[in-house]
Design a protein around this motif. Structure first.
Motif, mmCIF file in Angstrom:
data_model
loop_
_atom_site.group_PDB
_atom_site.id
_atom_site.type_symbol
_atom_site.label_atom_id
_atom_site.label_comp_id
_atom_site.label_asym_id
_atom_site.label_seq_id
_atom_site.Cartn_x
_atom_site.Cartn_y
_atom_site.Cartn_z
ATOM 1 N N PRO A 1 0.990 -1.055 -0.016
ATOM 2 C CA PRO A 1 0.128 -0.018 -0.041
ATOM 3 C C PRO A 1 0.906 1.317 -0.108
ATOM 4 O O PRO A 1 1.648 1.275 0.642
ATOM 5 N N LEU A 2 0.614 2.357 -0.619
ATOM 6 C CA LEU A 2 1.310 3.631 -0.979
ATOM 7 C C LEU A 2 1.349 4.136 0.278
ATOM 8 O O LEU A 2 2.434 4.924 0.653
ATOM 9 N N ALA A 3 0.311 4.056 1.237
ATOM 10 C CA ALA A 3 0.641 4.649 2.693
ATOM 11 C C ALA A 3 1.847 4.193 3.266
ATOM 12 O O ALA A 3 2.475 4.997 4.006
ATOM 13 N N GLN A 4 2.049 2.746 3.300
ATOM 14 C CA GLN A 4 3.303 2.416 3.841
ATOM 15 C C GLN A 4 4.472 2.873 3.175
ATOM 16 O O GLN A 4 5.542 3.168 3.957
ATOM 17 N N CYS A 5 4.499 2.849 1.967
ATOM 18 C CA CYS A 5 5.510 3.442 1.346
ATOM 19 C C CYS A 5 5.958 4.599 1.716
ATOM 20 O O CYS A 5 7.148 5.175 1.848
ATOM 21 N N LYS A 6 4.876 5.750 1.741
ATOM 22 C CA LYS A 6 4.995 6.973 2.009
ATOM 23 C C LYS A 6 5.659 7.187 3.622
ATOM 24 O O LYS A 6 6.606 8.002 3.823
ATOM 25 N N LYS A 7 5.228 6.369 4.301
ATOM 26 C CA LYS A 7 5.723 6.497 5.464
ATOM 27 C C LYS A 7 7.296 6.406 5.779
ATOM 28 O O LYS A 7 7.985 7.204 6.311
ATOM 29 N N TYR A 8 7.671 5.376 4.849
ATOM 30 C CA TYR A 8 9.413 5.116 4.756
ATOM 31 C C TYR A 8 9.951 5.953 4.101
ATOM 32 O O TYR A 8 11.030 6.485 4.462
ATOM 33 N N ALA A 9 9.330 6.633 3.011
ATOM 34 C CA ALA A 9 9.788 7.705 2.313
ATOM 35 C C ALA A 9 10.174 8.766 2.903
ATOM 36 O O ALA A 9 11.144 9.496 3.023
ATOM 37 N N LYS A 10 9.030 9.235 4.011
ATOM 38 C CA LYS A 10 9.449 10.352 4.971
ATOM 39 C C LYS A 10 10.560 10.046 5.660
ATOM 40 O O LYS A 10 11.335 11.102 5.915
ATOM 41 N N LYS A 11 10.505 8.921 6.309
ATOM 42 C CA LYS A 11 11.742 8.694 7.088
ATOM 43 C C LYS A 11 13.108 8.665 6.473
ATOM 44 O O LYS A 11 13.852 9.346 6.993
ATOM 45 N N LEU A 12 13.168 8.011 5.407
ATOM 46 C CA LEU A 12 14.347 8.299 4.518
ATOM 47 C C LEU A 12 14.765 9.595 4.167
ATOM 48 O O LEU A 12 15.982 9.997 4.421
ATOM 49 N N LEU A 13 13.943 10.327 3.753
ATOM 50 C CA LEU A 13 13.975 11.894 3.430
ATOM 51 C C LEU A 13 14.457 12.689 4.889
ATOM 52 O O LEU A 13 15.401 13.435 4.563
ATOM 53 N N VAL A 14 13.960 12.363 5.871
ATOM 54 C CA VAL A 14 14.476 13.004 6.991
ATOM 55 C C VAL A 14 15.691 12.877 7.461
ATOM 56 O O VAL A 14 16.772 13.738 7.695
ATOM 57 N N ILE A 15 16.273 11.431 7.230
ATOM 58 C CA ILE A 15 17.639 10.972 7.197
ATOM 59 C C ILE A 15 18.450 11.777 6.577
ATOM 60 O O ILE A 15 19.596 12.327 6.735
ATOM 61 N N LYS A 16 18.100 11.821 4.989
ATOM 62 C CA LYS A 16 18.898 12.441 4.049
ATOM 63 C C LYS A 16 19.005 13.786 4.306
ATOM 64 O O LYS A 16 20.109 14.391 4.328
ATOM 65 N N ASN A 17 17.971 14.510 4.722
ATOM 66 C CA ASN A 17 18.039 16.074 5.059
ATOM 67 C C ASN A 17 18.718 16.283 6.067
ATOM 68 O O ASN A 17 19.504 17.457 6.066
ATOM 69 N N ASN A 18 18.629 15.372 7.139
ATOM 70 C CA ASN A 18 19.619 15.850 8.585
ATOM 71 C C ASN A 18 20.858 15.526 8.276
ATOM 72 O O ASN A 18 21.576 16.320 8.800
ATOM 73 N N SER A 19 21.373 14.609 7.195
ATOM 74 C CA SER A 19 22.552 14.521 7.021
ATOM 75 C C SER A 19 23.340 15.723 6.184
ATOM 76 O O SER A 19 24.473 16.034 6.288
ATOM 77 N N SER A 20 22.299 16.494 5.668
ATOM 78 C CA SER A 20 23.016 17.484 4.623
ATOM 79 C C SER A 20 22.961 18.834 5.319
ATOM 80 O O SER A 20 23.412 19.810 4.722
ATOM 81 N N CYS A 21 22.249 19.038 6.511
ATOM 82 C CA CYS A 21 22.133 20.076 7.136
ATOM 83 C C CYS A 21 23.081 20.455 8.354
ATOM 84 O O CYS A 21 23.101 21.210 9.179
ATOM 85 N N GLU A 22 24.290 19.728 8.266
ATOM 86 C CA GLU A 22 24.928 19.735 9.404
ATOM 87 C C GLU A 22 25.920 20.982 9.095
ATOM 88 O O GLU A 22 26.463 21.585 8.394
#
Length: 87
Positions: A64-85
């Motif tokens: 289900p797309l909702a599950q994929c969105k949940k993990y997409a959000k988590k992954l993008l938070v990790i990605k964005n936090n790594s680039s804002c150091e």
């Protein structure tokens, strides 16, 4: 955080997810594909659709797309936090 550290966090996040209940550690190919896409995609919906397509291609079953969105959000938070150091 460098790229290697970010990738390890992304892998940890994806390893915690077992969408087909086959046991963690059985999604290495899919995780590798997702890591490549995370590097170039910044949109949650686009990433979610890509995640859904990767797993569907491998398992012939749609997550289900909702599950994929949940993990997409988590992954993008990790990605964005790594680039804002601050250096």
């Amino acid at each position: 955080m460098n790229t290697q550290q970010m990738n390890l966090l992304l892998v940890d996040c994806l390893n915690d997810w077992d969408p087909f209940q086959i046991g963690t550690g059985n999604y290495d190919t899919e995780i590798a594909d997702i890591l490549q896409i995370v590097q170039t995609v910044d949109d949650t919906n686009e990433l979610a659709h890509n995640i859904q397509a990767i797993y569907e291609f491998s398992f012939d079953e749609v997550i289900p797309l909702a599950q994929c969105k949940k993990y997409a959000k988590k992954l993008l938070v990790i990605k964005n936090n790594s680039s804002c150091e601050i250096e």
